[in-house]
Design an enzyme around this catalytic site. Structure first.
Site, PDB file in Angstrom:
ATOM      1  N   GLY A  22       0.807  -1.158   0.087  1.00 43.34           N
ATOM      2  CA  GLY A  22      -0.109   0.028   0.052  1.00 43.34           C
ATOM      3  C   GLY A  22       0.925   1.263  -0.100  1.00 43.34           C
ATOM      4  N   HIS A  28       4.018   2.293  -7.884  1.00 46.58           N
ATOM      5  CA  HIS A  28       3.302   1.077  -8.096  1.00 46.58           C
ATOM      6  C   HIS A  28       2.226   1.074  -9.303  1.00 46.58           C
ATOM      7  CE1 HIS A  28       3.966   1.397  -3.643  1.00 46.58           C
ATOM      8  NE2 HIS A  28       4.159   0.069  -3.738  1.00 46.58           N
ATOM      9  N   ARG A 178       8.321   5.095   1.719  1.00 44.11           N
ATOM     10  CA  ARG A 178       9.128   5.769   2.682  1.00 44.11           C
ATOM     11  C   ARG A 178       9.709   7.070   2.815  1.00 44.11           C
ATOM     12  NH1 ARG A 178      10.691   0.274   3.585  1.00 44.11           N
ATOM     13  NH2 ARG A 178       9.840  -0.512   5.801  1.00 44.11           N
TER      14      ARG A 178
END
Ligand code: PAF
Length: 270
Positions: A22, A28, A178
């Protein structure tokens, strides 16, 4: 888009699978677009896998913007999103793990000893549940990619892998969930990591084949920009074996910290 939380509701058709934790970003979305190019049906999983975080790491604080993620997946016309429950994948009496000793005791595995065991175990469980024909992974987590490919080969799993290129901001920083941990000052330093890799690549393109010389070009830039380096190494693309001189397709890999945030990046050479 169908949301599935139970394995028995998964689709039977020819399927491309994009596993994620996620906090979805352009990296992604590129994996999903790549999956879509190759398969009529695309399934994305979102599961923040507790088994790949050590005590003291960021499992609890890992970003979980679930509504935003589902919104993005709907926009991408993803066919299925699989949101397993932790206890479904890892019941309290779970005992069996996948461990690649050689592959886990190098590079990221030195700082995160049980990380790849957690990754391989969850990916195997997800693959056995989802049963895709195609698995799409990113090259940014290069060691993860190599170890998952190796697991598929060692376990004779008939699943093709596509490795998608790393997506970057305009300034070169690789997309990562991150990155949100970076302070504004760290965010402005962070692109230097990729600039360092590019400087090393330039030397390689000019004909240098000595790994230490190529690494030195990157090290000088990284050291002067506030990073603390966990590793900066040239390894073979196939199995991450060390290479003193570049005689096979190789990859320059870096893990470096800005404050508490650990950034990974790499660049393929040859
Ligand atoms: O790369 C990731 O996001 C994770 O390591 C993965 C492959 C989804 C396994 O939890």
């Amino acid at each position: 888009m169908q949301i599935i939380s139970k394995a028995q509701d998964l689709p039977p058709t020819e399927l491309a699978f994009v596993p994620t934790m996620g906090a979805l970003h352009a990296g992604h979305l590129h994996l999903i677009a790549t999956a879509r190019k190759h398969c009529p049906t695309v399934l994305v999983s979102i599961f923040v896998n507790p088994k790949q975080f050590a005590a003291g790491e960021d499992f609890a604080s890992y970003p979980r913007p679930r509504d935003d993620d589902l919104h993005l997946l709907r926009q991408q016309r993803v066919d299925y999103v699989y949101l397993p429950q932790a206890l479904d994948l890892f019941p309290t009496d779970f005992q069996t793990y996948v461990h690649n000793r050689a592959g886990s005791e190098m590079l990221c595995g030195l700082q995160r000893p049980n990380h790849f065991q957690g990754v391989l175990t969850v990916v195997l469980k997800l693959l056995l549940t989802v049963r895709p024909q195609l698995l799409v992974l990113g090259k940014k987590d290069y060691q993860q990619l190599v170890l998952i490919k190796r697991m598929l080969r060692d376990f004779s799993l008939p699943i093709a892998v596509i490795a998608a290129t790393t997506q970057r901001y305009e300034d070169g920083l690789a997309y990562s969930s991150r990155n949100t941990y970076l302070t504004p000052a760290q965010r402005s330093q962070a692109p230097l990591l990729y600039q360092a890799l590019r400087a090393a690549e330039k030397l390689f393109q000019q004909g240098e084949r000595n790994s230490e010389q190529i690494i030195a070009a990157a090290r000088n830039i990284i050291a002067s920009s506030g990073f603390s380096t966990d590793y900066l190494e040239i390894r073979t693309q196939a199995d991450l074996a060390p290479l003193a001189s570049i005689t096979a397709p190789s990859v320059l890999l870096v893990a470096a910290r800005l404050g508490d945030t650990r950034l990974l990046d790499n660049i393929e050479l040859g």
